[in-house]
Structure formats: C-alpha cells, structure tokens
Design a protein around this motif. Structure first.
Motif, PDB file in Angstrom:
ATOM      1  N   SER A   5     -33.533  -5.296 -38.479  1.00 35.38           N
ATOM      2  CA  SER A   5     -32.520  -4.057 -38.434  1.00 35.38           C
ATOM      3  C   SER A   5     -30.957  -4.383 -38.327  1.00 35.38           C
ATOM      4  O   SER A   5     -30.665  -5.555 -37.985  1.00 35.38           O
TER       5      SER A   5
ATOM      6  N   VAL B 259     -35.606   1.069 -38.102  1.00 36.44           N
ATOM      7  CA  VAL B 259     -34.144   1.385 -37.878  1.00 36.44           C
ATOM      8  C   VAL B 259     -33.371   1.607 -38.985  1.00 36.44           C
ATOM      9  O   VAL B 259     -32.914   0.523 -39.320  1.00 36.44           O
ATOM     10  N   LYS B 260     -33.182   2.627 -39.661  1.00 33.71           N
ATOM     11  CA  LYS B 260     -32.539   2.598 -41.097  1.00 33.71           C
ATOM     12  C   LYS B 260     -30.986   2.862 -40.867  1.00 33.71           C
ATOM     13  O   LYS B 260     -30.265   2.281 -41.498  1.00 33.71           O
ATOM     14  N   ASN B 261     -30.697   3.730 -39.880  1.00 34.64           N
ATOM     15  CA  ASN B 261     -29.014   4.277 -39.800  1.00 34.64           C
ATOM     16  C   ASN B 261     -28.644   4.424 -40.886  1.00 34.64           C
ATOM     17  O   ASN B 261     -27.464   3.862 -41.268  1.00 34.64           O
TER      18      ASN B 261
ATOM     19  N   MET C 132     -33.147   2.010 -28.748  1.00 28.01           N
ATOM     20  CA  MET C 132     -33.364   1.941 -30.284  1.00 28.01           C
ATOM     21  C   MET C 132     -34.641   1.061 -30.650  1.00 28.01           C
ATOM     22  O   MET C 132     -35.315   1.269 -31.532  1.00 28.01           O
TER      23      MET C 132
ATOM     24  N   ARG D 278     -30.492  11.155 -33.893  1.00 24.85           N
ATOM     25  CA  ARG D 278     -30.148  10.804 -35.283  1.00 24.85           C
ATOM     26  C   ARG D 278     -31.122   9.993 -36.130  1.00 24.85           C
ATOM     27  O   ARG D 278     -31.532  10.218 -37.363  1.00 24.85           O
ATOM     28  N   GLU D 279     -31.645   8.939 -35.290  1.00 24.78           N
ATOM     29  CA  GLU D 279     -32.425   7.807 -36.144  1.00 24.78           C
ATOM     30  C   GLU D 279     -33.911   8.406 -36.157  1.00 24.78           C
ATOM     31  O   GLU D 279     -34.572   7.970 -36.717  1.00 24.78           O
TER      32      GLU D 279
ATOM     33  N   GLY E 232     -23.962   1.793 -40.702  1.00 26.89           N
ATOM     34  CA  GLY E 232     -25.113   2.510 -41.813  1.00 26.89           C
ATOM     35  C   GLY E 232     -24.464   3.368 -42.752  1.00 26.89           C
ATOM     36  O   GLY E 232     -24.926   3.213 -43.978  1.00 26.89           O
TER      37      GLY E 232
END
Length: 465
Positions: free
Chosen positions: A400, A462-464, A451, A212-213, A261
């Motif tokens: 992050s 890392v936006k999440n 991660m 997903r990331e 997130g």
C-alpha cells in the motif's frame, strides 16, 4: 453584544472563512471543508493579526475581522467551481447485524459523552494549567489590554515579563486575543474556547479520513480509540498549544495522503500550508515541515516524479504562511529554544536537569522516553499498537501507499529524541514534556495503524483514490 453572540462570532467567523476557501475555489468535499476549515480559518486569522501587530495597527474587532470578512465575501460572490470532490466512503447501514448495531450505538454514545465532557469543561473551567497560563495566556491578556504586541515598548517588548520565551510563536496567544475582542474582556474561561473546536475538528477529520477509505463503521471504531486517549481529552479543555499543533500536523499529513492518491497539486500545497501553520503554533512544528519534505522526496523518487516541482508546490505556500514570522524572529534576534527570554539554545546543558552536571549527551533519556511512550496509558498504547500493526500487517503495508507516510512519524520522533539527548532531558524525566510532544504526532501514528488494521480486518486493499 451578548456573551453568546461574541462567542459565536469569534468561533464562526474564521471557521466560515476557512470552510469557504476550501469548499468553493478548492472544490473539496463538504466534510473535509468543515473539519479542515476551522484550522485554515484560525491560521488565516492569526497570520493577519500578527501582521497587524507587526505594523503597529491596534487590535480591535473591526481590524482583526477585516480579512476574514473579505475572504467570506469574495468566496460567496465568486462563481462556484465545478467538479467538486465528493465525500467518499459508505454511509449505508445495510448488512448491519444486531450485534454490530449495538456496538455502533455504544461506541457512538461513548464518543458523544466524551465530546460533551470536553465541551463542558472547556466552557466552564478557567485556564488552570500553569504551563498554559505562563507560556501563552499571560501574554495574550497583556496583548489584549495593550491592544497590540508592544513592539515599541522598552520594558514589555513583545510581551517581555509576561512571555518567558519570546521566541515562542503566537498563534494561540492571538486566538485568545481574538476571542477577548469579541467578548469585550479577557475571560479566563471563554478566551480558550477554541481548544474544544480543535479537539472536535481533529476527531472529525480523523473520522473522515478513515471513512473515505473504508466506511463509517470501521471509522467509528477507530474514532472511539482516538477519542479515548486521556491526554487528548485533557488538552481539549486546556489552553495549551500542543493540541492545535497536533491538529495542523495531522491536517498536513492528511492532505499529503490525498496527494499521494490523487496527485492533485492543491493537496500538496495545502499540506505545506498546514505544516507551516504548525510552525506558527509551536517551534516544534518545523519538525513536521522537514519530515514531510523527506516523505515527499521518497515518494517522488519511488514514483519517478518531478521532485523539484513537487518541492516547489509544497514549499511556496509553506513559506508564504510562515515567512513573516521567520523574518520577524530573525530581525529581532529571537531563537527556538527554552533558555531565557530570547529563547536561545544551550547545547548539551539543561539547567533544569542539573545545574552542576557536566555537558554531555544524556543517553539515559532513551529508555525513559520509550517507557513513557510505549507503556503508559496517556495515548491508549497507540505507539505499541503502531509497532504491532506494522509487524503483523507488514505485507499489507508493503503493498500500500501507507509506507510513504512512515517517514513522517519516524523523522519527527527522531528529531524530538535528538532534542531530548542534547538540549532538554528534563522534558523526558518530568514526563509532561515528552507527553505533550507526543500529542503532536500520535494522531498520525494512530491513523497509519488504524488504516493497516482496517485493511486487514475488512480484507480490502488501501487504494487511496
């Protein structure tokens, strides 16, 4: 009914119920719903079976299947919800070099071979570890042939004589009863077949979380290292409860990560529900509930969020899941320790460690535990990797949202260390205890580490979201 039909029904019925709950009304992505659905379904099933046993309703295939069937029917008949979450992450193979393609094929083949080995062993070897048989399977066999939890029996109340610690939760016990109901007998191989599916679901959820990331390629690399952990492979074949606890702990942290997130209440509620399901697997599951509460408070304070509202969203489903079990333990005087049938505590005294020893804090467990966790290969040196990744990629961490996950493993490890110091030093010096305990939090530790490493190597924040 053939053995194959019974095995298939025992696996698929709760899995389908869990999948449909997450996929339709909660609108989760398909991959998420598949890998979270197995645990959601088995937790729902054993919660229902525990309630049946408490009410003295006899265990039967029909009675145990009633709630999963109703849930499946309700989800299928309900109007599908709009606005479904997609399974984010890149699947494209564009830009792959021959070298990266070869590496992907090798890693994929290794993961498949590892999974095939675990599947074969799980479905061909009987229950073989003494701890699994003594703590979980003997009681399951008694419950199956008694068609209940024997709450009216003076001699074998709640499995007394077959369950050495009556305060132990009964999730894996009732799962073995469930599989046996569909098989028509307590089969010492197939009664534990749920073990492989927890193994596969944990690996699948871990892969989905990384993908997903970033994308499928770094997720595959990370999955290779997780799947290569020897103790995880071992527990995928066995009927012990630490693998399901590890699964529920990681599922709870994953849902908490999604909440960080996206700030959607459903993920926070699911985090609470999965964490509470871990308490129904082993008493140590309460450590993750407490650790997630700490992490949630820290996150909401940092974001100037509504702490009381968030705690309510987390705790209400958690209490709904674990409340009946806690009430049962309270009303029947069952504890949380490993002393005698009632599972009481003997603070500062572990008879297994040294019956003649004076009551004291066993500080010597600290170097022994750290050596076991950081220097032994049981978890492919995941703890050492975590420490190194934190130090090397500290700037990435500080920038992050991953920093809000750190309270979870730190708190859980601290709770376990307190237990080793004051209650059960034997768990460390015999090594098996500390390693089984570590299995519960190692996937969370490795997820954070992976991660961080992926963010640094891929040069992507890392936006999440």
């Amino acid at each position: 009914m053939t053995v194959f039909t019974g095995k298939a029904a025992a696996v698929l019925l709760p899995w389908l119920a869990g999948f449909l709950i997450l996929y339709r009304p909660l609108k989760m992505g398909r991959l998420e719903a598949v890998f979270l659905g197995y645990g959601a379904g088995t937790a729902l099933l054993t919660f229902w079976m525990f309630c049946l046993g408490w009410l003295r309703v006899p265990f039967s295939t029909l009675n145990a299947s009633a709630l999963p069937v109703v849930v499946i029917a309700a989800c299928l008949l309900a109007t599908p919800a709009k606005g479904r979450q997609s399974d984010k992450g890149e699947w494209t193979i564009a830009g792959l070099t021959p070298l990266r393609t070869a590496v992907a094929l090798i890693l994929g083949a290794w993961i498949l071979a590892r999974g095939a080995f675990v599947f074969y062993e799980c479905f061909n070897r009987p229950i073989y570890s003494w701890d699994a048989w003594a703590n979980w399977s003997a009681g399951a066999k008694l419950f199956f042939y008694s068609r209940g939890m024997l709450l009216d029996s003076a001699e074998n109340f709640f499995g007394a004589g077959y369950r050495p610690f009556l305060g132990h939760p009964v999730h894996t016990v009732l799962l073995q009863v469930w599989h046996s109901l569909w098989l028509g007998e307590f089969h010492e191989v197939y009664a534990k077949s749920w073990s492989f599916f927890y193994y596969a679901s944990l690996l699948g959820l871990f892969f989905t979380a990384i993908k997903r990331e970033f994308s499928w390629y770094p997720a595959l690399v990370a999955l290779f290292f997780l799947s290569s952990m020897p103790l995880l492979t071992y527990h995928g074949q066995d009927a012990y409860a630490d693998l399901p606890l590890s699964y529920f702990a990681f599922a709870a942290v994953y849902c908490f990560w999604r909440y960080i997130g996206e700030r959607q209440a459903k993920y926070l509620a699911l985090s609470g529900a999965f964490a509470a399901a871990g308490v129904l697997v082993k008493n140590e599951g309460v450590f993750f509930v407490l650790a997630l509460i700490v992490a949630l408070v820290i996150f909401e304070r940092a974001q100037k969020g509504r702490i009381r509202r968030s705690l309510a969203v987390f705790l209400i489903p958690a209490l709904a899941v674990v409340g009946p079990w806690l009430v049962f333990k309270l009303t029947h005087g069952l504890g949380y320790g490993h002393t005698g049938a009632s599972s009481g505590f003997q603070w500062l005294s572990d008879p297994k460690f040294s019956p003649e020893a004076q009551r004291a804090v066993r500080w010597e467990v600290i170097p022994a535990a750290l050596s076991e966790l950081f220097l032994k290969p049981n978890f492919a040196l995941a703890m050492a990797f975590w420490a190194a990744a934190t130090a090397v990629y500290f700037k990435t961490l500080a920038a992050s949202a991953l920093k809000y996950l750190y309270p979870v493993p730190i708190c859980v490890i601290s709770f376990f260390m307190f237990v080793y110091l004051t209650l059960e030093p034997t768990a460390v010096f015999e090594a098996t205890g500390v390693n089984r305990n570590a299995l519960a939090y190692i996937p969370v530790v490795f997820f954070i580490s992976a991660m961080l490493a992926c963010a640094a190597v891929c040069k992507k924040p890392v936006k999440n979201n």
